[in-house]
Scaffold this motif. Structure first.
Motif, mmCIF file in Angstrom:
data_model
loop_
_atom_site.group_PDB
_atom_site.id
_atom_site.type_symbol
_atom_site.label_atom_id
_atom_site.label_comp_id
_atom_site.label_asym_id
_atom_site.label_seq_id
_atom_site.Cartn_x
_atom_site.Cartn_y
_atom_site.Cartn_z
ATOM 1 N N ILE A 47 6.248 -8.174 2.405
ATOM 2 C CA ILE A 47 5.360 -7.148 2.046
ATOM 3 C C ILE A 47 5.521 -6.118 3.030
ATOM 4 O O ILE A 47 5.396 -4.948 3.058
ATOM 5 C CB ILE A 47 4.338 -7.688 1.776
ATOM 6 N N TYR A 48 5.363 -6.725 4.437
ATOM 7 C CA TYR A 48 5.535 -5.443 5.489
ATOM 8 C C TYR A 48 6.856 -4.755 5.478
ATOM 9 O O TYR A 48 6.971 -3.677 5.874
ATOM 10 C CB TYR A 48 5.209 -6.240 6.745
ATOM 11 N N ASP A 49 8.066 -5.749 5.127
ATOM 12 C CA ASP A 49 9.314 -4.916 5.035
ATOM 13 C C ASP A 49 9.305 -3.867 3.996
ATOM 14 O O ASP A 49 9.924 -2.918 4.236
ATOM 15 C CB ASP A 49 10.355 -6.125 4.764
ATOM 16 N N ILE A 50 8.499 -3.999 2.860
ATOM 17 C CA ILE A 50 8.491 -3.199 1.812
ATOM 18 C C ILE A 50 7.538 -2.072 2.093
ATOM 19 O O ILE A 50 7.938 -0.828 1.823
ATOM 20 C CB ILE A 50 8.171 -3.904 0.501
ATOM 21 N N THR A 51 6.440 -2.285 2.837
ATOM 22 C CA THR A 51 5.418 -1.135 2.830
ATOM 23 C C THR A 51 5.119 -0.678 4.365
ATOM 24 O O THR A 51 4.767 0.415 4.568
ATOM 25 C CB THR A 51 3.859 -1.738 2.455
ATOM 26 N N LYS A 52 5.687 -1.280 5.280
ATOM 27 C CA LYS A 52 5.456 -1.037 6.664
ATOM 28 C C LYS A 52 3.928 -0.875 6.981
ATOM 29 O O LYS A 52 3.777 -0.037 7.936
ATOM 30 C CB LYS A 52 6.426 0.167 7.091
ATOM 31 N N SER A 53 2.910 -1.636 6.366
ATOM 32 C CA SER A 53 1.871 -1.370 6.577
ATOM 33 C C SER A 53 0.819 -2.797 6.927
ATOM 34 O O SER A 53 1.108 -3.707 5.837
ATOM 35 C CB SER A 53 1.278 -0.800 5.121
ATOM 36 N N SER A 54 0.110 -2.837 7.793
ATOM 37 C CA SER A 54 -0.692 -4.066 8.055
ATOM 38 C C SER A 54 -1.699 -4.288 6.799
ATOM 39 O O SER A 54 -2.061 -5.425 6.549
ATOM 40 C CB SER A 54 -1.229 -4.336 9.390
ATOM 41 N N PHE A 55 -2.020 -3.113 6.228
ATOM 42 C CA PHE A 55 -3.261 -2.991 5.379
ATOM 43 C C PHE A 55 -2.616 -4.025 4.133
ATOM 44 O O PHE A 55 -3.311 -4.688 3.323
ATOM 45 C CB PHE A 55 -3.419 -1.530 4.669
ATOM 46 N N TRP A 56 -1.373 -3.652 3.754
ATOM 47 C CA TRP A 56 -1.085 -4.319 2.531
ATOM 48 C C TRP A 56 -0.832 -5.942 2.642
ATOM 49 O O TRP A 56 -0.998 -6.750 1.909
ATOM 50 C CB TRP A 56 0.432 -3.516 1.950
ATOM 51 N N VAL A 57 -0.296 -6.124 3.995
ATOM 52 C CA VAL A 57 -0.056 -7.629 4.542
ATOM 53 C C VAL A 57 -1.849 -8.059 4.163
ATOM 54 O O VAL A 57 -1.769 -9.359 3.660
ATOM 55 C CB VAL A 57 0.144 -7.712 5.828
ATOM 56 N N GLY A 58 -2.789 -7.397 4.659
ATOM 57 C CA GLY A 58 -4.148 -7.941 4.474
ATOM 58 C C GLY A 58 -4.489 -8.065 3.245
ATOM 59 O O GLY A 58 -5.386 -8.980 2.901
ATOM 60 N N MET A 59 -3.946 -7.356 2.373
ATOM 61 C CA MET A 59 -4.395 -7.388 0.920
ATOM 62 C C MET A 59 -3.895 -8.801 0.225
ATOM 63 O O MET A 59 -4.219 -9.054 -0.696
ATOM 64 C CB MET A 59 -3.684 -6.144 -0.107
ATOM 65 N N LEU A 60 -2.985 -9.417 0.902
ATOM 66 C CA LEU A 60 -2.633 -10.797 0.516
ATOM 67 C C LEU A 60 -4.102 -11.560 0.611
ATOM 68 O O LEU A 60 -4.211 -12.427 -0.438
ATOM 69 C CB LEU A 60 -1.665 -11.679 1.372
ATOM 70 N N GLY A 61 -4.991 -11.076 1.449
ATOM 71 C CA GLY A 61 -6.259 -12.036 1.510
ATOM 72 C C GLY A 61 -7.067 -12.075 0.102
ATOM 73 O O GLY A 61 -7.183 -13.033 -0.549
ATOM 74 N N ILE A 113 4.944 -4.296 -5.543
ATOM 75 C CA ILE A 113 4.109 -5.075 -4.701
ATOM 76 C C ILE A 113 3.194 -5.502 -5.775
ATOM 77 O O ILE A 113 2.555 -6.774 -5.452
ATOM 78 C CB ILE A 113 3.397 -3.978 -3.974
ATOM 79 N N GLY A 114 2.673 -4.888 -6.876
ATOM 80 C CA GLY A 114 1.805 -5.535 -7.590
ATOM 81 C C GLY A 114 2.175 -6.772 -8.430
ATOM 82 O O GLY A 114 1.376 -7.558 -8.503
ATOM 83 N N LEU A 115 3.523 -6.920 -8.596
ATOM 84 C CA LEU A 115 3.955 -8.102 -9.211
ATOM 85 C C LEU A 115 4.212 -9.253 -8.073
ATOM 86 O O LEU A 115 3.731 -10.350 -8.550
ATOM 87 C CB LEU A 115 5.459 -7.893 -9.788
ATOM 88 N N LEU A 116 4.416 -8.903 -6.896
ATOM 89 C CA LEU A 116 4.519 -9.897 -5.754
ATOM 90 C C LEU A 116 2.987 -10.314 -5.529
ATOM 91 O O LEU A 116 2.560 -11.656 -5.524
ATOM 92 C CB LEU A 116 4.693 -9.106 -4.457
ATOM 93 N N MET A 117 1.872 -9.533 -5.514
ATOM 94 C CA MET A 117 0.589 -9.944 -5.480
ATOM 95 C C MET A 117 0.196 -11.018 -6.633
ATOM 96 O O MET A 117 -0.709 -11.797 -6.381
ATOM 97 C CB MET A 117 -0.337 -8.824 -5.454
ATOM 98 N N ALA A 118 0.326 -10.545 -7.698
ATOM 99 C CA ALA A 118 0.140 -11.413 -9.051
ATOM 100 C C ALA A 118 0.732 -12.963 -8.937
ATOM 101 O O ALA A 118 0.140 -13.843 -9.149
ATOM 102 C CB ALA A 118 0.643 -10.512 -10.125
ATOM 103 N N THR A 119 1.936 -12.838 -8.439
ATOM 104 C CA THR A 119 2.658 -14.255 -8.249
ATOM 105 C C THR A 119 2.139 -15.087 -7.124
ATOM 106 O O THR A 119 1.954 -16.304 -7.280
ATOM 107 C CB THR A 119 4.176 -13.959 -7.725
#
Length: 415
Positions: A47-61, A113-119
């Motif tokens: 996810i960081y590789d795709i977005t370059k954002s800690s926010f999106w890594v945090g959204m794994l929470g 990213i949406g599909l990754l999060m859903a998985t």
């Protein structure tokens, strides 16, 4: 004191491994957990590789947290009403299907990213079912006086997986990429599944409550009516929500260590390394009597150690400090789990383990969200250090304010 006596008093208690069913479950969990941790690291890195954002890594929470809350509580209620062996198999298959979906997405080069999060959410659903079920199974396999030792062994083998998984991930991601990482997890899954298949039937005993909203509410009512149990959850939420820095690892590695995946692997493994070392010298844990006070101060030590790790620039020192914090976290986890397993009746254990799963697995997800969100405002270092200090201050204020928790002594001691 001779060396043999020193080992007996302070070394890990291995007596629960003499029970065949528990030994299989323990070994299978250890092998499969390596793959689970490898996937956890790979998803964060992807996810960081795709977005370059800690926010999106945090959204794994929240992607993990919502299924953990819903299915952790529901899965715990089901575990009190059905054969726990069968439920463990169902939850494992759900988690495995999510791993295969991650593997397929990586192999096809998909970056949605949406599909990754859903998985990830589906994977968390399987974990939410297997976690409380496994915890409720343990007191059915071994004598009550060995439960603290069994819990220590569980955390020890989980710590080994949490250490090896990220370290392997650093090498695998650098050499084979995300696809190979998910493939390894899919293969290692088989060990845990085999252990579950070989378990005896574990049909419910005692009063059987039909799983549903009412049984979940009954479990939550039990928690609210027992301050010791409630506070054991509260202090853990404080520890994870305030101080856990793992969502910041990709950004910190990029800033301080040039984006090295090996450094990322070491940081991801650091707390687990400490957990393993702490578990190997855990013989004293069952002899501590004032566990409420001990829990409070151990978690405060965790917070201050994390804060110190966020201030240093050397990788080895950061890993060492986080490892020390991991050892403190293992000790607190053993005490909290033992309180639940030995104080709740068998017909309530599944629900208690469901709540425990929500807190233990959900707390870190809140921590991920907190870390990612505050990093957007204060930077990675500010979010890291500030969270550790806040954890120490808040846990002492809260933990010492409840007399029954402060004075708590266990009813069952490990030998």
């Amino acid at each position: 004191m001779g060396f043999g006596e020193l080992v007996r008093r302070h070394g890990v208690d291995t007596r629960p491994l003499g029970v065949l069913a528990y030994r299989r479950l323990w070994a299978g969990q250890g092998v499969s957990f390596i793959g689970f941790q490898l996937t956890s690291v790979a998803v964060s890195a992807q996810i960081y590789d795709i977005t370059k954002s800690s926010f999106w890594v945090g959204m794994l929470g929240p992607a993990n947290l919502i299924p953990l809350i819903v299915f952790g509580l529901w899965g715990g209620a089901i575990a009190d009403a059905v054969d726990r062996r069968r439920l463990l198999l169902v939850g494992a298959l759900i988690a495995w299907s999510a791993t295969l979906a991650l593997l397929l997405q990586a192999a096809l080069g998909m970056t949605n990213i949406g599909l990754l999060m859903a998985t990830v959410a589906v994977h968390a659903t399987g974990f939410a079912i297997t976690g409380p079920t496994r915890g409720a199974i343990i007191p059915r396999l071994i004598p009550v006086d060995l439960v603290p030792a069994a819990n220590t062994l569980n955390y020890l083998v989980s710590g080994v997986g949490s250490a090896l998984g990220p370290l392997i991930a650093g090498v695998v991601l650098a050499q084979g990429g995300f696809t190979f990482a998910y493939l390894i997890d899919a293969v290692l899954f088989g060990a845990g599944f085999y252990a579950a298949v070989r378990l005896p039937q574990l049909k419910p005993i005692g009063e059987i409550t039909r799983p549903g909203l009412r049984s979940v509410v009954d479990g939550l009512r039990y928690v609210s009516g027992h301050p010791i149990v409630m506070m054991s959850f509260v202090v853990d939420i404080i520890a994870m929500a305030f101080a856990l820095p793992r969502a910041l690892f990709p950004e910190v590695v990029a800033e301080r260590f040039g984006g090295s995946l090996i450094a990322f692997g070491w940081l991801s493994a650091s707390m687990a390394i400490g957990s393993v070392l702490g578990g190997l010298m855990s013989g004293w844990v069952g002899r501590v009597q004032r566990q409420g006070v001990a829990l409070t101060y151990v978690i405060a030590i965790w917070g201050l150690t994390v804060a110190a790790a966020g201030l240093v620039g050397q990788l080895w020192l950061m890993v060492a400090l986080l490892a020390f914090g991991g050892a403190a976290d293992l000790v607190s986890s053993v005490w909290r789990q033992t309180i639940l397993q030995t104080h709740a009746p068998d017909d309530m254990r599944g629900r208690m383990q469901g709540v425990f799963m929500v807190v233990v697995a959900g707390g870190p997800r809140l921590g991920d969200l907190r870390a990612g969100g505050t990093a957007a405002w204060f930077g990675a270092t500010g979010a890291w250090v500030g969270g550790g200090i806040a954890c120490a201050v808040v846990v002492i204020a809260v933990g010492m304010s409840v007399p029954t928790f402060r004075k708590y002594r266990p009813a069952v001691r490990s030998l």
